[in-house]
Design a protein around this motif. Structure first.
Motif, PDB file in Angstrom:
ATOM      1  N   ILE A  82       0.826  -1.210   0.000  1.00  0.00           N
ATOM      2  CA  ILE A  82       0.000   0.000   0.000  1.00  0.00           C
ATOM      3  C   ILE A  82       0.858   1.257   0.000  1.00  0.00           C
ATOM      4  N   VAL A  83       1.908   1.274   0.813  1.00  0.00           N
ATOM      5  CA  VAL A  83       2.690   2.505   0.985  1.00  0.00           C
ATOM      6  C   VAL A  83       3.820   2.654  -0.020  1.00  0.00           C
ATOM      7  N   CYS A  84       4.234   1.561  -0.661  1.00  0.00           N
ATOM      8  CA  CYS A  84       5.365   1.632  -1.591  1.00  0.00           C
ATOM      9  C   CYS A  84       4.902   1.315  -3.008  1.00  0.00           C
ATOM     10  N   ARG A  85       4.926   2.322  -3.855  1.00  0.00           N
ATOM     11  CA  ARG A  85       4.452   2.137  -5.223  1.00  0.00           C
ATOM     12  C   ARG A  85       5.323   1.148  -5.985  1.00  0.00           C
ATOM     13  N   LYS A  86       6.589   1.054  -5.629  1.00  0.00           N
ATOM     14  CA  LYS A  86       7.496   0.119  -6.304  1.00  0.00           C
ATOM     15  C   LYS A  86       7.029  -1.327  -6.162  1.00  0.00           C
ATOM     16  N   LEU A  87       6.294  -1.602  -5.100  1.00  0.00           N
ATOM     17  CA  LEU A  87       5.805  -2.954  -4.858  1.00  0.00           C
ATOM     18  C   LEU A  87       4.437  -3.207  -5.480  1.00  0.00           C
ATOM     19  N   ARG A  88       3.862  -2.169  -6.097  1.00  0.00           N
ATOM     20  CA  ARG A  88       2.524  -2.340  -6.661  1.00  0.00           C
ATOM     21  C   ARG A  88       2.585  -2.941  -8.067  1.00  0.00           C
ATOM     22  N   THR A  89       3.154  -4.132  -8.135  1.00  0.00           N
ATOM     23  CA  THR A  89       3.193  -4.869  -9.391  1.00  0.00           C
ATOM     24  C   THR A  89       1.984  -5.787  -9.469  1.00  0.00           C
ATOM     25  N   ILE A  90       1.755  -6.338 -10.651  1.00  0.00           N
ATOM     26  CA  ILE A  90       0.586  -7.186 -10.829  1.00  0.00           C
ATOM     27  C   ILE A  90       0.709  -8.470 -10.018  1.00  0.00           C
ATOM     28  N   PRO A 118      14.203  -8.956  -2.413  1.00  0.00           N
ATOM     29  CA  PRO A 118      14.945  -7.720  -2.106  1.00  0.00           C
ATOM     30  C   PRO A 118      14.060  -6.507  -1.909  1.00  0.00           C
ATOM     31  N   ASN A 119      13.017  -6.359  -2.724  1.00  0.00           N
ATOM     32  CA  ASN A 119      12.146  -5.188  -2.594  1.00  0.00           C
ATOM     33  C   ASN A 119      11.364  -5.210  -1.290  1.00  0.00           C
ATOM     34  N   PHE A 120      10.773  -6.351  -0.969  1.00  0.00           N
ATOM     35  CA  PHE A 120      10.043  -6.466   0.288  1.00  0.00           C
ATOM     36  C   PHE A 120      10.993  -6.317   1.469  1.00  0.00           C
ATOM     37  N   GLN A 121      12.181  -6.901   1.340  1.00  0.00           N
ATOM     38  CA  GLN A 121      13.149  -6.847   2.427  1.00  0.00           C
ATOM     39  C   GLN A 121      13.487  -5.403   2.783  1.00  0.00           C
ATOM     40  N   GLU A 122      13.716  -4.589   1.771  1.00  0.00           N
ATOM     41  CA  GLU A 122      14.063  -3.186   1.987  1.00  0.00           C
ATOM     42  C   GLU A 122      12.932  -2.439   2.683  1.00  0.00           C
ATOM     43  N   ARG A 165      11.395   4.110   9.671  1.00  0.00           N
ATOM     44  CA  ARG A 165      12.013   5.054   8.741  1.00  0.00           C
ATOM     45  C   ARG A 165      11.061   5.292   7.569  1.00  0.00           C
ATOM     46  N   PRO A 166      11.138   6.476   6.933  1.00  0.00           N
ATOM     47  CA  PRO A 166      10.228   6.765   5.819  1.00  0.00           C
ATOM     48  C   PRO A 166      10.475   5.839   4.637  1.00  0.00           C
ATOM     49  N   VAL A 167       9.397   5.443   3.993  1.00  0.00           N
ATOM     50  CA  VAL A 167       9.469   4.558   2.828  1.00  0.00           C
ATOM     51  C   VAL A 167       9.280   5.385   1.585  1.00  0.00           C
ATOM     52  N   ARG A 168      10.248   5.314   0.680  1.00  0.00           N
ATOM     53  CA  ARG A 168      10.109   6.035  -0.590  1.00  0.00           C
ATOM     54  C   ARG A 168       9.016   5.397  -1.425  1.00  0.00           C
ATOM     55  N   ILE A 169       8.241   6.264  -2.032  1.00  0.00           N
ATOM     56  CA  ILE A 169       7.143   5.755  -2.849  1.00  0.00           C
ATOM     57  C   ILE A 169       7.675   4.981  -4.045  1.00  0.00           C
ATOM     58  N   GLY A 170       8.722   5.458  -4.671  1.00  0.00           N
ATOM     59  CA  GLY A 170       9.288   4.757  -5.820  1.00  0.00           C
ATOM     60  C   GLY A 170       8.457   4.976  -7.066  1.00  0.00           C
ATOM     61  N   ILE A 171       8.835   4.266  -8.112  1.00  0.00           N
ATOM     62  CA  ILE A 171       8.146   4.404  -9.392  1.00  0.00           C
ATOM     63  C   ILE A 171       7.318   3.172  -9.646  1.00  0.00           C
ATOM     64  N   MET A 172       6.299   3.319 -10.448  1.00  0.00           N
ATOM     65  CA  MET A 172       5.420   2.200 -10.783  1.00  0.00           C
ATOM     66  C   MET A 172       6.166   1.222 -11.680  1.00  0.00           C
ATOM     67  N   GLN A 173       6.080  -0.073 -11.339  1.00  0.00           N
ATOM     68  CA  GLN A 173       6.710  -1.113 -12.144  1.00  0.00           C
ATOM     69  C   GLN A 173       5.659  -2.150 -12.495  1.00  0.00           C
ATOM     70  N   ASP A 174       5.733  -2.682 -13.719  1.00  0.00           N
ATOM     71  CA  ASP A 174       4.782  -3.710 -14.148  1.00  0.00           C
ATOM     72  C   ASP A 174       5.324  -5.080 -13.903  1.00  0.00           C
TER      73      ASP A 174
END
Length: 326
Positions: free
Chosen positions: A46-54, A304-308, A317-326
């Motif tokens: 929810i909080v990290c856009r980088k993890l919002r993959t399909i 690695p992404n979830f781990q971070e 610590r603040p979580v960077r939103i990151g960029i959308m990835q498919d």
């Protein structure tokens, strides 16, 4: 969770209280760890856009099913600690606990099928097909179908009289009560459904493995044919692109989740092979429920992404939103 209940109802609490207390304590630990870990997965996406993959939409669905199962584990512990031969709360509560546990297992295994299908599609199909699959509407339909199948197969048979969900005084568990002659048909239905889903999951991962092996072989042959060219060995392109390597690494981690799921069900399968009932059935049911706890641990250690994101959230610590990835 699939449990075979003995037909004799006169024997109350045949499994000794010592074993039931051990399992009850372990289930309470499972509940705490599972609720925390699966909530961490859901919040991370929810909080990290980088993890919002399909694929992670399906991972969240898996985490939600596991979270739901862990929520009701304390109610299982209450039944295990009862020394009266009856469930300490209303019988309808026990039936609801059993239904939720069965639905959770069924939803988990079918979500694993969907994840395997998506990984196979992403890795083996064209970019156009990849993007065509990654639409909110299609994934929403997929998730909806998973829940419809899970609820239908786990709840409709008891409603039709095939098996009765309730309290087993023999094991102290909320599962199949020992009052219905058709309980075995319900167990067979559950087993067949889960076995078929896991078989489909393995088929998709085997096809991924074959595709990657063939892809690497083609690259090796192409590089061998260019051995006489002026391209130095150090400047040759890698056998697979960086994007494909990332997809394959993610697939390996998800396949590990499948392997753990199968290991959790191995004890129950062995229990089916061994005739009769024993304390082993109680512990095998506990191992099945452990599957709802281990998935977040796998993501935290291997992905690695979830781990971070996990580390940042735990350390506040603040979580960077990151960029959308498919």
């Amino acid at each position: 969770m699939v449990t075979v209940i003995p037909s004799a109802t006169s024997e109350i609490n045949v499994v000794s209280f010592k074993h039931r207390a051990i399992v009850a304590a372990i289930l309470l630990v499972f509940a705490l760890v599972g609720l925390f870990g699966n909530a961490l997965i859901i919040i991370s996406v929810i909080v990290c856009r980088k993890l919002r993959t399909i694929t992670n939409v399906l991972v969240v669905n898996l985490a939600f099913a596991d979270f739901m199962a862990c929520t009701f584990l304390p109610f299982q512990s209450a039944g295990l600690l009862s020394q009266t031969g009856r469930y300490p709360l209303h019988e309808a509560v026990c039936a609801a606990v059993a239904a939720v546990e069965y639905i959770s297992v069924c939803c988990s295994v079918h979500t694993l099928v969907a994840i395997a299908f998506v990984r196979w599609y992403v890795i083996t199909k064209s970019i156009r097909g990849h993007q065509g699959l990654h639409t909110p509407r299609k994934i929403a339909i997929m998730v909806m179908i998973i829940w419809i199948i899970s609820i239908s197969y786990m709840v409709v048979p008891p409603v039709l009289g095939i098996g009765t969900l309730g309290y087993s005084g023999y094991y102290g568990l909320c599962c199949l009560a020992d009052t219905n002659e058709l309980d075995n048909y319900y167990v067979v239905l559950q087993g067949a459904l889960i076995a078929n889903a896991l078989l489909l999951t393995l088929v998709f991962y085997i096809r991924i493995l074959r595709h990657v092996s063939r892809h690497n072989k083609q690259f090796r042959e192409a590089h061998q044919n260019k051995a006489s060219s002026s391209i130095s060995a150090g400047s040759r392109p890698p056998m697979i692109t960086a994007n494909n390597r990332k997809e394959i690494e993610i697939t390996k981690n998800l396949f590990m989740v499948v392997c753990v799921f199968m290991l959790c069900f191995l004890a129950t399968i062995v229990n089916f092979i061994i005739p009769g009932t024993s304390v082993f059935t109680l512990y095998s049911s506990m191992i099945v429920l452990a599957n709802s706890v281990v998935n977040p641990i796998i993501y935290g250690l291997k992905h690695p992404n979830f781990q971070e994101v996990f580390i940042k959230m735990i350390c506040c610590r603040p979580v960077r939103i990151g960029i959308m990835q498919d």
